[in-house]
Motif scaffolding. Structure first.
Motif, mmCIF file in Angstrom:
data_model
loop_
_atom_site.group_PDB
_atom_site.id
_atom_site.type_symbol
_atom_site.label_atom_id
_atom_site.label_comp_id
_atom_site.label_asym_id
_atom_site.label_seq_id
_atom_site.Cartn_x
_atom_site.Cartn_y
_atom_site.Cartn_z
ATOM 1 N N ALA A 17 -6.310 5.807 -7.232
ATOM 2 C CA ALA A 17 -5.140 5.487 -6.401
ATOM 3 C C ALA A 17 -4.029 4.867 -7.246
ATOM 4 C CB ALA A 17 -5.549 4.546 -5.273
ATOM 5 N N GLY A 18 -4.387 3.978 -8.143
ATOM 6 C CA GLY A 18 -3.395 3.364 -9.022
ATOM 7 C C GLY A 18 -2.749 4.372 -9.953
ATOM 8 N N THR A 19 -3.546 5.306 -10.446
ATOM 9 C CA THR A 19 -3.003 6.344 -11.321
ATOM 10 C C THR A 19 -2.011 7.221 -10.574
ATOM 11 O OG1 THR A 19 -5.054 6.357 -12.600
ATOM 12 C CG2 THR A 19 -3.613 8.261 -12.835
ATOM 13 N N ILE A 20 -2.366 7.636 -9.375
ATOM 14 C CA ILE A 20 -1.473 8.487 -8.584
ATOM 15 C C ILE A 20 -0.188 7.742 -8.243
ATOM 16 C CG2 ILE A 20 -1.224 9.614 -6.338
ATOM 17 C CD1 ILE A 20 -4.248 10.304 -6.567
ATOM 18 N N LEU A 21 -0.307 6.489 -7.844
ATOM 19 C CA LEU A 21 0.876 5.704 -7.508
ATOM 20 C C LEU A 21 1.753 5.440 -8.736
ATOM 21 C CD1 LEU A 21 2.184 4.461 -5.052
ATOM 22 C CD2 LEU A 21 0.935 2.374 -5.520
ATOM 23 N N THR A 22 1.146 5.186 -9.874
ATOM 24 C CA THR A 22 1.909 4.969 -11.110
ATOM 25 C C THR A 22 2.630 6.232 -11.536
ATOM 26 O OG1 THR A 22 0.350 3.268 -11.797
ATOM 27 C CG2 THR A 22 1.748 4.217 -13.507
ATOM 28 N N ILE A 23 1.969 7.370 -11.442
ATOM 29 C CA ILE A 23 2.620 8.641 -11.784
ATOM 30 C C ILE A 23 3.791 8.896 -10.844
ATOM 31 C CG2 ILE A 23 2.297 11.157 -11.773
ATOM 32 C CD1 ILE A 23 -0.512 10.650 -12.869
ATOM 33 N N PHE A 24 3.615 8.597 -9.565
ATOM 34 C CA PHE A 24 4.697 8.774 -8.597
ATOM 35 C C PHE A 24 5.878 7.854 -8.926
ATOM 36 C CE2 PHE A 24 6.764 7.583 -4.569
ATOM 37 C CZ PHE A 24 7.172 8.851 -4.150
ATOM 38 N N ILE A 25 5.597 6.600 -9.263
ATOM 39 C CA ILE A 25 6.666 5.650 -9.601
ATOM 40 C C ILE A 25 7.424 6.114 -10.837
ATOM 41 C CG2 ILE A 25 7.090 3.311 -10.492
ATOM 42 C CD1 ILE A 25 4.869 2.338 -8.603
ATOM 43 N N ILE A 26 6.711 6.577 -11.828
ATOM 44 C CA ILE A 26 7.373 7.020 -13.062
ATOM 45 C C ILE A 26 8.122 8.330 -12.840
ATOM 46 C CG2 ILE A 26 6.934 7.819 -15.414
ATOM 47 C CD1 ILE A 26 4.678 5.736 -15.528
ATOM 48 N N SER A 33 11.668 -4.447 -9.002
ATOM 49 C CA SER A 33 10.801 -5.481 -9.582
ATOM 50 C C SER A 33 9.364 -5.307 -9.101
ATOM 51 C CB SER A 33 11.319 -6.867 -9.226
ATOM 52 O OG SER A 33 11.260 -7.075 -7.834
ATOM 53 N N LEU A 34 9.175 -4.819 -7.868
ATOM 54 C CA LEU A 34 7.828 -4.594 -7.350
ATOM 55 C C LEU A 34 7.118 -3.479 -8.108
ATOM 56 C CD1 LEU A 34 5.723 -5.332 -5.213
ATOM 57 C CD2 LEU A 34 6.717 -3.559 -3.761
ATOM 58 N N SER A 35 7.845 -2.407 -8.423
ATOM 59 C CA SER A 35 7.206 -1.310 -9.159
ATOM 60 C C SER A 35 6.847 -1.739 -10.576
ATOM 61 C CB SER A 35 8.113 -0.079 -9.180
ATOM 62 O OG SER A 35 9.303 -0.349 -9.886
ATOM 63 N N LEU A 36 7.681 -2.558 -11.209
ATOM 64 C CA LEU A 36 7.371 -3.052 -12.543
ATOM 65 C C LEU A 36 6.145 -3.961 -12.512
ATOM 66 C CD1 LEU A 36 8.197 -3.238 -15.523
ATOM 67 C CD2 LEU A 36 9.531 -5.245 -14.918
ATOM 68 N N LYS A 37 6.057 -4.826 -11.513
ATOM 69 C CA LYS A 37 4.893 -5.702 -11.371
ATOM 70 C C LYS A 37 3.630 -4.884 -11.097
ATOM 71 C CE LYS A 37 7.475 -9.695 -9.791
ATOM 72 N NZ LYS A 37 7.797 -10.562 -8.656
ATOM 73 N N PHE A 38 3.760 -3.823 -10.295
ATOM 74 C CA PHE A 38 2.612 -2.967 -10.014
ATOM 75 C C PHE A 38 2.119 -2.292 -11.283
ATOM 76 C CE2 PHE A 38 0.764 1.166 -9.125
ATOM 77 C CZ PHE A 38 -0.297 0.792 -8.300
ATOM 78 N N ILE A 39 3.031 -1.770 -12.085
ATOM 79 C CA ILE A 39 2.632 -1.066 -13.307
ATOM 80 C C ILE A 39 2.011 -2.039 -14.306
ATOM 81 C CG2 ILE A 39 3.519 0.216 -15.301
ATOM 82 C CD1 ILE A 39 5.401 1.648 -13.373
#
Length: 126
Positions: A17-26, A33-39
């Motif tokens: 789930a984290g990989t999919i969400l990180t790929i989507f964010i990138i 700031s939330l996406s940076l904290k998540f990554i």
């Protein structure tokens, strides 16, 4: 032991789930700031998950006898030499540049994964 199997499954689902969400964010170039904290949190999680996997491999390797360890080590060596040679040939024909020591990281990781991947989960004694 069933508790550890479910722990591995939960950790792997969080990883996916984290990989999919990180790929989507990138991919969508979301810059908050939330996406940076998540990554950053995801990278920390990857490091901890990797250390946990290494711990499981070491713990399960201690349960093997010497013949099984030797077979896995030879499997690792054969895969590493084969993948390194393939990487060198493909690099030579397509990139036309010299090889660096860091170019052996991918064959090393893949061969380690192929030889020892089944040891990354808790198993009942047979």
């Amino acid at each position: 032991m069933k508790r550890y199997i479910s722990l591995n499954l939960i950790l792997f689902i969080v990883f996916l789930a984290g990989t999919i969400l990180t790929i989507f964010i990138i991919y969508k170039d979301i810059d908050t700031s939330l996406s940076l904290k998540f990554i950053i949190g995801y990278v920390i999680y990857l490091l901890l998950y990797g250390l946990f996997s290494i711990f499981l491999v070491i713990a399960n390797t201690r349960k093997l006898n010497w013949i099984q360890i030797r077979k896995r080590f030879f499997t690792f060596i054969i895969w590493f030499i084969s993948l390194s040679a393939l990487h060198y040939l493909l690099s030579y024909f397509f990139r036309r540049s010299e090889m660096d020591v860091w170019d052996l990281g991918i064959p090393l990781g893949v061969s380690f994964g192929l030889a020892f991947s089944d040891l990354m989960s808790w198993k009942k004694k047979e």
